[in-house]
Scaffold this active site. Sequence first.
Site, PDB file in Angstrom:
ATOM      1  N   SER A 178      38.683  13.165  28.143  1.00 27.30           N
ATOM      2  CA  SER A 178      38.470  12.208  29.223  1.00 27.30           C
ATOM      3  C   SER A 178      39.526  11.125  29.308  1.00 27.30           C
ATOM      4  O   SER A 178      39.736  10.551  30.381  1.00 27.30           O
ATOM      5  CB  SER A 178      37.091  11.555  29.074  1.00 27.30           C
ATOM      6  OG  SER A 178      36.991  10.863  27.832  1.00 27.30           O
ATOM      7  N   HIS A 206      34.564  17.020  32.376  1.00 27.12           N
ATOM      8  CA  HIS A 206      35.693  16.784  33.279  1.00 27.12           C
ATOM      9  C   HIS A 206      36.367  18.081  33.718  1.00 27.12           C
ATOM     10  O   HIS A 206      37.364  18.039  34.441  1.00 27.12           O
ATOM     11  CB  HIS A 206      36.711  15.860  32.613  1.00 27.12           C
ATOM     12  CG  HIS A 206      36.179  14.499  32.327  1.00 27.12           C
ATOM     13  ND1 HIS A 206      36.238  13.466  33.237  1.00 27.12           N
ATOM     14  CD2 HIS A 206      35.548  14.003  31.235  1.00 27.12           C
ATOM     15  CE1 HIS A 206      35.682  12.378  32.713  1.00 27.12           C
ATOM     16  NE2 HIS A 206      35.261  12.679  31.499  1.00 27.12           N
ATOM     17  N   LYS A 238      30.282  13.720  37.929  1.00 28.24           N
ATOM     18  CA  LYS A 238      31.729  13.705  38.136  1.00 28.24           C
ATOM     19  C   LYS A 238      32.047  14.586  39.342  1.00 28.24           C
ATOM     20  O   LYS A 238      31.821  14.177  40.467  1.00 28.24           O
ATOM     21  CB  LYS A 238      32.419  14.096  36.843  1.00 28.24           C
ATOM     22  CG  LYS A 238      32.141  13.062  35.745  1.00 28.24           C
ATOM     23  CD  LYS A 238      32.741  13.395  34.421  1.00 28.24           C
ATOM     24  CE  LYS A 238      32.544  12.264  33.423  1.00 28.24           C
ATOM     25  NZ  LYS A 238      31.134  11.958  33.115  1.00 28.24           N
TER      26      LYS A 238
END
Length: 384
Positions: A178, A206, A238
Amino acid sequence: MRPDELPGKLAAIAEQGLIRRRRLVAAESGARVLVQGRALVNFSSNDYLGLSRHPDVIAAMAQGAREHGAGSGASHLVCGHSTAHHALEEELADFTGRERALLFSTGYMANMGVIASLCGRNERVYQDRLNHASLLDGAALAGARLIRYAHADAGDLRHRLAQDEAPGSLVVTDGVFSMDGDIAPLPDLAEAAAAAGAWLVVDDAHGFGVLGTGGRGSVSHHGLGQAAVPVLIGTLGKAFGTFGAFVAGSADLIEYLIQKSRTYIYTTALPPAVAEATRVSLRLLRDESWRRQRLGELIARFRAGAMQLGLHLMDSPTPIQPILLGDNDAALRAAEYLRDRGCLVSAIRPPTVPAGSARLRVTLTADHEPEQVDALLQALREFA
């Protein structure tokens, strides 16, 4: 710590340039936000595909609230597991190519719950040195023996596994890191874990939506399946643009987590309206490949421009594009300079990153316009 020690503790944090401040943010449109009343282009968001404000996702959440109410009212195992939750779990299992999936209320809870359920006290957990804090805290919750291998170094992992007389129970890694934006060497890690008879757990918070076939993440990016990566964790806040998390794997794994994961059992289920919105965002993520294509073009544009400026970029092919500065105060000054020129970029400092590696963490999304990326590069040129 005594109550009277708090002022001194806070003063020490401030002296190191590590004080964190919350921003009062209001979304405007696209990649623009209002920060304390000022319009800025947001280069700090993890909404990689721009789905959080998609009208279909918003409509699904509103309709879900009308049908199911604003909240779930209970934990999944009491009476909070709705038809919306169940449908989303089935769709996530199909999307990831796994037998089953299980929803968690947050990514932090998913990571802690999985590790604490699969690893007993004093058992070994091998983790990448740059893993997310929630993965490290999962080992602490389990009372496990935490062994940290060199970042993205399968050779170091093999060496550490070979040193132990008892085989390790878990190998844990982020799929995309990240703060650095690089991708874990999953094929090599999978081989090392299998040779040691250990689980491989991948937190792909991610990677989902950004990498792999149809946005299926870093595991798909490497061409791996359930046999190589038995435990796959993803977050919904996300690229999915909503909220929550899930774990995907074998039917036995999911059933075991339902029985044993304290962070699943003892918390209120996600609002069903969030599940309904996520079902729509999953469809958009899967079907609208132009979002990933546009994002890839913006990443390439930013990297090419930053390299021309001689900026210290990290080796990241993902929307996370850190600019390494090293000094905490320098990172804060750079973030302030960019903010004055209309760009919101976060300064990341220890303990989020190792000491001496403070940075600007630029994140790109499909909502950005090429002209906005160029304006950021121009501001970085002026600062440099």
